[in-house]
Structure formats: structure tokens, C-alpha cells
Design a protein around this motif. Structure first.
Motif, PDB file in Angstrom:
ATOM      1  N   ASP A 191       1.067  -1.152  -0.335  1.00 52.64           N
ATOM      2  CA  ASP A 191      -0.155  -0.029   0.125  1.00 52.64           C
ATOM      3  C   ASP A 191       0.785   1.324  -0.115  1.00 52.64           C
ATOM      4  OD1 ASP A 191      -2.046   2.138   0.031  1.00 52.64           O
ATOM      5  OD2 ASP A 191      -2.842   0.913   2.201  1.00 52.64           O
ATOM      6  N   ASP A 192       1.298   1.677  -0.979  1.00 53.81           N
ATOM      7  CA  ASP A 192       1.642   2.852  -1.210  1.00 53.81           C
ATOM      8  C   ASP A 192       1.643   3.489  -2.718  1.00 53.81           C
ATOM      9  OD1 ASP A 192       3.350   1.642  -3.661  1.00 53.81           O
ATOM     10  OD2 ASP A 192       5.283   0.569  -2.770  1.00 53.81           O
ATOM     11  N   ASN A 193       2.156   4.843  -2.989  1.00 45.71           N
ATOM     12  CA  ASN A 193       1.578   5.830  -3.759  1.00 45.71           C
ATOM     13  C   ASN A 193       2.040   5.140  -4.967  1.00 45.71           C
ATOM     14  OD1 ASN A 193       0.455   7.444  -1.865  1.00 45.71           O
ATOM     15  ND2 ASN A 193       2.763   8.301  -2.340  1.00 45.71           N
ATOM     16  N   TRP A 194       2.828   4.180  -5.354  1.00 49.33           N
ATOM     17  CA  TRP A 194       3.371   3.501  -6.807  1.00 49.33           C
ATOM     18  C   TRP A 194       2.376   2.134  -6.877  1.00 49.33           C
ATOM     19  CZ3 TRP A 194       3.793  -1.295  -8.548  1.00 49.33           C
ATOM     20  CH2 TRP A 194       5.074  -1.403  -9.715  1.00 49.33           C
TER      21      TRP A 194
END
Length: 115
Positions: free
Chosen positions: A18-21
Motif C-alpha cells: 500500500d504505497d503511492n506507486w
């Protein structure tokens, strides 16, 4: 045994951090599993949240505990895998198939032409 095609899978997975990328990633892999009638489990991240209706056409998981629980449930329950195969394929065909996109594109062109 060596798997020869994706259609030989019982369960398809798309785990993401769960990260921006990851939030910007396309849910293509999940859509492909579903279109081929493979029960799908994906991270509850980004666009996957809109493709999988948790418990209806696949499972979403947000942490390691949920991943283990949901994959275990699918391994143990062939009727649930079949439900996800049927509902997942129906979702993929009705919302993400080339035919749907062609019709949408044709409508955009009509709208531009008649303005």
C-alpha cells in the motif's frame, strides 16, 4: 507439475504494497484472471478495490493475516472458487472486455461528431 497456462490456475493473486506507486497500478492482472475464470485475490489497494467485490467475484486482502485467511478459504472450498470463477468472468466480460471499450469509444466519437 509445471503450469502451462494461466487457465490451469485455481487461484490468481495480485499482492501489492500500500504505497503511492501501487495505488497507481492498473488492475489488469486481476481483470485477466477474472476473464479467464480464475478465482482472484488482490490487495485492497488502488483500482483493485473497484474491480473486486469482496466475497462476490473475488477477495481483497489488506494484510498478511487476511491473505492467509482468504487464500486458505479458497483452497478449502471448491464451491467458493467456482462462485468466484463465474462471477469474476461475468464482471470482466460485462465491464472490462474489448467489446465494452469499443462501444464506449464509439459513443465518445458520436458525442464529438454531433457537438
Amino acid at each position: 507439475r509445471v503450469m502451462k497456462t494461466v487457465t490451469e490456475l485455481d487461484i490468481g493473486v495480485m499482492p501489492l504494497i500500500d504505497d503511492n506507486w501501487s495505488k497507481s497500478k492498473s488492475p489488469t492482472k486481476i481483470s485477466e484472471y477474472m476473464s479467464l475464470g480464475v478465482a482472484a485475490v488482490g490487495s485492497r489497494v488502488g483500482e483493485i478495490r473497484y474491480v473486486i467485490r469482496d466475497g462476490y467475484n473475488g477477495f481483497t486482502a489488506k494484510n498478511e493475516k487476511e491473505w492467509v485467511q482468504k487464500i486458505s478459504k479458497l483452497i478449502e472450498d471448491p464451491k467458493l472458487r467456482e462462485k468466484f470463477r463465474i462471477n469474476g468472468r461475468s464482471t470482466a466480460v460485462s465491464k472490462y472486455s474489448t467489446k465494452v471499450y469499443v462501444e464506449d469509444f464509439k459513443q465518445v466519437l458520436r458525442d464529438l461528431t454531433y457537438k
